[in-house]
Scaffold this motif. Sequence first.
Motif, PDB file in Angstrom:
ATOM      1  N   ALA A  24     -82.628 113.019   6.418  1.00  0.00           N
ATOM      2  CA  ALA A  24     -83.584 113.528   7.430  1.00  0.00           C
ATOM      3  C   ALA A  24     -83.796 112.764   8.495  1.00  0.00           C
ATOM      4  O   ALA A  24     -84.091 113.149   9.749  1.00  0.00           O
ATOM      5  N   THR A  25     -83.449 111.323   8.367  1.00  0.00           N
ATOM      6  CA  THR A  25     -83.399 110.254   9.398  1.00  0.00           C
ATOM      7  C   THR A  25     -82.046 109.461   9.444  1.00  0.00           C
ATOM      8  O   THR A  25     -81.499 109.332   8.388  1.00  0.00           O
ATOM      9  N   ALA A  26     -81.839 108.816  10.757  1.00  0.00           N
ATOM     10  CA  ALA A  26     -80.768 108.164  10.631  1.00  0.00           C
ATOM     11  C   ALA A  26     -80.780 106.791   9.915  1.00  0.00           C
ATOM     12  O   ALA A  26     -79.829 106.295   9.190  1.00  0.00           O
ATOM     13  N   LEU A  45     -79.411 103.385   5.274  1.00  0.00           N
ATOM     14  CA  LEU A  45     -79.939 102.558   3.797  1.00  0.00           C
ATOM     15  C   LEU A  45     -78.625 103.155   2.739  1.00  0.00           C
ATOM     16  O   LEU A  45     -78.338 102.305   2.046  1.00  0.00           O
ATOM     17  N   CYS A  46     -78.244 104.515   2.921  1.00  0.00           N
ATOM     18  CA  CYS A  46     -77.313 104.742   1.864  1.00  0.00           C
ATOM     19  C   CYS A  46     -76.021 104.105   1.941  1.00  0.00           C
ATOM     20  O   CYS A  46     -75.542 103.699   1.119  1.00  0.00           O
ATOM     21  N   ILE A  47     -75.568 104.073   3.230  1.00  0.00           N
ATOM     22  CA  ILE A  47     -74.619 103.085   3.550  1.00  0.00           C
ATOM     23  C   ILE A  47     -74.400 101.867   3.155  1.00  0.00           C
ATOM     24  O   ILE A  47     -73.831 101.108   2.457  1.00  0.00           O
ATOM     25  N   ALA A  48     -75.855 101.208   3.368  1.00  0.00           N
ATOM     26  CA  ALA A  48     -75.872  99.773   3.213  1.00  0.00           C
ATOM     27  C   ALA A  48     -75.815  99.494   1.258  1.00  0.00           C
ATOM     28  O   ALA A  48     -75.438  98.491   1.167  1.00  0.00           O
ATOM     29  N   ARG A  49     -76.282 100.642   0.683  1.00  0.00           N
ATOM     30  CA  ARG A  49     -76.335 100.367  -0.798  1.00  0.00           C
ATOM     31  C   ARG A  49     -74.840 100.594  -1.209  1.00  0.00           C
ATOM     32  O   ARG A  49     -74.590 100.246  -2.520  1.00  0.00           O
ATOM     33  N   SER A  50     -73.991 101.252  -0.309  1.00  0.00           N
ATOM     34  CA  SER A  50     -72.523 101.440  -0.928  1.00  0.00           C
ATOM     35  C   SER A  50     -71.793 100.228  -1.082  1.00  0.00           C
ATOM     36  O   SER A  50     -72.183  99.179  -0.239  1.00  0.00           O
ATOM     37  N   PRO A  51     -70.716 100.235  -1.830  1.00  0.00           N
ATOM     38  CA  PRO A  51     -69.798  99.070  -1.690  1.00  0.00           C
ATOM     39  C   PRO A  51     -69.256  98.622  -0.102  1.00  0.00           C
ATOM     40  O   PRO A  51     -69.249  97.389   0.112  1.00  0.00           O
ATOM     41  N   CYS A  86     -87.713 102.405   6.182  1.00  0.00           N
ATOM     42  CA  CYS A  86     -86.398 102.079   5.692  1.00  0.00           C
ATOM     43  C   CYS A  86     -85.900 100.634   5.758  1.00  0.00           C
ATOM     44  O   CYS A  86     -85.267 100.478   4.711  1.00  0.00           O
ATOM     45  N   ARG A  87     -86.163 100.184   7.017  1.00  0.00           N
ATOM     46  CA  ARG A  87     -85.974  98.878   7.125  1.00  0.00           C
ATOM     47  C   ARG A  87     -86.575  97.975   6.188  1.00  0.00           C
ATOM     48  O   ARG A  87     -86.187  96.932   5.721  1.00  0.00           O
ATOM     49  N   THR A 124     -78.950  95.111   4.521  1.00  0.00           N
ATOM     50  CA  THR A 124     -78.702  94.882   5.879  1.00  0.00           C
ATOM     51  C   THR A 124     -78.500  96.498   6.367  1.00  0.00           C
ATOM     52  O   THR A 124     -77.226  96.787   6.013  1.00  0.00           O
ATOM     53  N   LEU A 125     -78.964  97.018   7.330  1.00  0.00           N
ATOM     54  CA  LEU A 125     -78.831  98.374   7.915  1.00  0.00           C
ATOM     55  C   LEU A 125     -77.601  97.827   9.049  1.00  0.00           C
ATOM     56  O   LEU A 125     -77.986  96.852  10.075  1.00  0.00           O
ATOM     57  N   LEU A 126     -76.299  98.360   9.141  1.00  0.00           N
ATOM     58  CA  LEU A 126     -75.265  97.957   9.708  1.00  0.00           C
ATOM     59  C   LEU A 126     -75.391  98.837  11.141  1.00  0.00           C
ATOM     60  O   LEU A 126     -75.411 100.004  11.277  1.00  0.00           O
ATOM     61  N   VAL A 127     -75.711  97.992  12.187  1.00  0.00           N
ATOM     62  CA  VAL A 127     -75.832  98.533  13.577  1.00  0.00           C
ATOM     63  C   VAL A 127     -74.745  99.051  14.330  1.00  0.00           C
ATOM     64  O   VAL A 127     -73.696  98.278  13.822  1.00  0.00           O
TER      65      VAL A 127
END
Length: 71
Positions: free
Chosen positions: A54-56, A61-67, A2-3, A12-15
């Motif tokens: 299924a995974t964090a 990644l879904c959140i990163a794609r959101s506005p 996913c990264r 960017t995946l928000l940590v």
Amino acid sequence: MCRSRAEAEGLTLLVADNTTGYFGVSHNPQVSKSKPYRAQVKRGGKLVHLGQFATAEEAALCIARSPEGQA
């Protein structure tokens, strides 16, 4: 995996300092054994559920794609 998808899309995946390690991602195996990670964001002051994953990393990644993730 996913990264690398996130990087390929320029995202960017928000940590976060939580149990999943990602902003907006929570773990709840009681809801679904196959997709225990939930992605949600606040939109217009309301909590919006984006899906179960299924995974964090997939949820992040879904959140990163959101506005909200791109803001």
